[in-house]
Write an enzyme that holds these catalytic residues in place. Structure first.
Site, PDB file in Angstrom:
ATOM      1  N   ASP A 188     -18.211 -45.958  -1.284  1.00  0.00           N
ATOM      2  CA  ASP A 188     -16.567 -46.779  -1.265  1.00  0.00           C
ATOM      3  C   ASP A 188     -16.662 -47.687  -0.200  1.00  0.00           C
ATOM      4  OD1 ASP A 188     -14.078 -47.144  -1.708  1.00  0.00           O
ATOM      5  OD2 ASP A 188     -13.601 -45.789   0.166  1.00  0.00           O
ATOM      6  N   TYR A 190     -14.566 -36.688  -1.443  1.00  0.00           N
ATOM      7  CA  TYR A 190     -13.380 -37.142  -2.289  1.00  0.00           C
ATOM      8  C   TYR A 190     -12.969 -35.937  -3.020  1.00  0.00           C
ATOM      9  CZ  TYR A 190     -13.180 -42.221  -1.854  1.00  0.00           C
ATOM     10  OH  TYR A 190     -13.089 -43.313  -1.334  1.00  0.00           O
ATOM     11  N   ASP A 216     -24.997 -46.154   8.598  1.00  0.00           N
ATOM     12  CA  ASP A 216     -24.621 -47.260   9.671  1.00  0.00           C
ATOM     13  C   ASP A 216     -25.557 -48.161   9.807  1.00  0.00           C
ATOM     14  OD1 ASP A 216     -26.499 -45.255  10.683  1.00  0.00           O
ATOM     15  OD2 ASP A 216     -25.766 -45.067  12.678  1.00  0.00           O
TER      16      ASP A 216
HETATM   17  C1  IPM Z   1     -12.298 -47.630  -4.919  1.00  0.00           C
HETATM   18  C2  IPM Z   1     -11.020 -47.533  -4.373  1.00  0.00           C
HETATM   19  C3  IPM Z   1     -10.654 -46.244  -4.411  1.00  0.00           C
HETATM   20  C4  IPM Z   1     -11.479 -45.215  -3.991  1.00  0.00           C
HETATM   21  C5  IPM Z   1      -9.290 -45.680  -4.030  1.00  0.00           C
HETATM   22  C6  IPM Z   1      -8.093 -46.783  -4.468  1.00  0.00           C
HETATM   23  C7  IPM Z   1      -8.837 -44.297  -4.420  1.00  0.00           C
HETATM   24  O1  IPM Z   1     -11.222 -47.784  -2.834  1.00  0.00           O
HETATM   25  O2  IPM Z   1     -12.316 -47.487  -6.288  1.00  0.00           O
HETATM   26  O3  IPM Z   1     -13.270 -48.244  -4.361  1.00  0.00           O
HETATM   27  O4  IPM Z   1     -11.442 -44.894  -2.767  1.00  0.00           O
HETATM   28  O5  IPM Z   1     -12.381 -44.803  -4.549  1.00  0.00           O
HETATM   29 MG    MG Z   2     -12.824 -48.668  -2.247  1.00  0.00          MG
END
Ligand code: IPM
Ligand code: MG
Length: 366
Positions: A255, A153, A231
């Site tokens: 995520d 990220y 996975d």
């Molecule tokens: C989450 C969301 C966020 C992320 C997005 C909206 C940036 O999906 O908080 O899980 O990917 O972290």
């Molecule tokens: Mg998310």
């Protein structure tokens, strides 16, 4: 380690919260949460001040920015932040760095919120709302701890041109150490079982993660640690969710896996989250801004109300109040009240404000 994010003086009774209702259903569910906080403040003789700020599209429309310096400063100066949801079709076509998502990443990074706690716990009354069979699901109760300020990220270099797109997955030693430590500490308070999820068979970055987790394990010999490829983990969560107690994983894997874990418990509308660092903490429902039902008094406020419970637990060290909130939610669900997202055919569907009033009524009498 979580010094300021956790109430250092157990006797502290004054707290400051910055609320960021955001977009879509955000303002409605945050209003519900504020109503709950007001009742608890009165009931327990606390002094809680809540300062509201614009965030996301709502801020962009007024200031031309999703997150202003002033809002960020306010978030840094309070005990705890409560966030609704951000984004919507209106702001979808903005350039990448101006999108609401970028503002969310910025707030996480600026507040140093490196750990994201997402519980996957099934409310007994909602076992039938899940896409999984009740016998597979019932009794599921685990915590996903997602690393939140590192990995792909945030890694550099990143970008795209006409011929290629690229991102970088990178973890520093201190980043893995601190999230692993928190994973072990959480496991110590639960069933002492930690599953670390990676992709060490393919990614060097994941092999490093795995090595570091085992280094930290030496300080927590009582915890049983298992490594699992991501996975396989995705498959195991739907096959037999009860096998998990605490999961610790990287930003991107967390995520994805937290959405899967969330959904099996019935509805994303039920699930809270806590993002915690060494100085600050932010609480928000897992769901998004749901623009299709915004402003219609239909949204499920329970995820945001449960996020308030996590706030009392993690930021204010008042577990008994957190438990009161969870009990009130359970009671309301047991009474049969359902917002549309968790209703089965034949259920009486209630509005955001009706279910909130039921929760606060239950809190007042418990
Ligand atoms: C989450 C969301 C966020 C992320 C997005 C909206 C940036 O999906 O908080 O899980 O990917 O972290
Ligand atoms: Mg998310």
């Amino acid at each position: 380690m979580l010094a300021k994010a956790i109430n250092p003086e157990k006797s502290k009774r004054m707290f400051t919260i910055v609320s960021l209702p955001g977009d879509g259903i955000g303002p409605e569910v945050v209003a519900s949460a504020v109503q709950v906080i007001d009742v608890l403040e009165e009931k327990h003789g606390l002094e809680i001040s809540i300062e509201e700020h614009l965030f996301g599209g709502a801020s962009y429309d007024v200031h031309g920015e999703m997150l202003t310096d002033e809002t960020l400063a306010a978030c840094k100066n309070c005990d705890s932040v409560l966030l609704g949801a951000v984004g919507g079709p209106k702001w979808e076509n903005l350039p990448h760095e101006k999108k609401p998502e970028a503002a969310l990443l910025k707030i996480r990074k600026e507040l140093g919120l490196f750990a994201n706690f997402r519980p996957a716990k099934v409310y007994g009354a909602l076992v039938d709302a899940s896409s999984l069979k009740p016998e597979i699901l019932s009794g599921t109760d685990f915590m996903v701890i997602r690393e939140l300020t590192g990995g792909i990220y945030f890694g550099q270099p990143r970008g795209y041109d006409d011929n290629k797109g690229w991102n970088t997955m990178v973890y520093e030693k201190y980043e893995v150490e601190r999230i692993a430590r928190l994973g072990f500490e959480t496991a110590m308070k639960r069933k002492k079982r930690l599953v670390s999820i990676d992709k060490a068979n393919v990614l060097e970055c994941s092999q490093f993660w795995r090595n570091m987790v085992h280094e930290v394990h030496k300080d927590f010999p009582e915890v049983e640690v298992t490594d699992m490829y991501v996975d396989n983990a995705a498959m195991q969560i739907v096959r037999d969710p009860k096998q998990f107690d605490v999961i610790v994983t990287k930003n991107l894997f967390g995520d994805i896996l937290s959405d899967i874990s969330g959904m099996i418990t019935g509805s994303l509308g039920m699930l809270p989250s806590a993002s915690i660092g060494s100085e600050h903490a932010l609480y928000e429902p897992i769901h998004g801004s749901a623009p299709d039902i915004a402003g219609q008094n239909k949204a499920n406020p329970i995820a945001t109300i449960a996020s308030v419970a996590m706030m009392f637990e993690h930021s204010f060290s008042m577990q008994h109040i957190a438990d009161e909130i969870y009990r009130a939610i359970e009671k309301v669900l047991e009474s049969g009240m359902r917002t549309a997202d968790i209703a089965n055919a034949g259920d009486r569907i209630v509005s955001t404000t009706e279910i909130t009033d039921a929760v606060t009524a239950s809190l007042k009498t418990s």
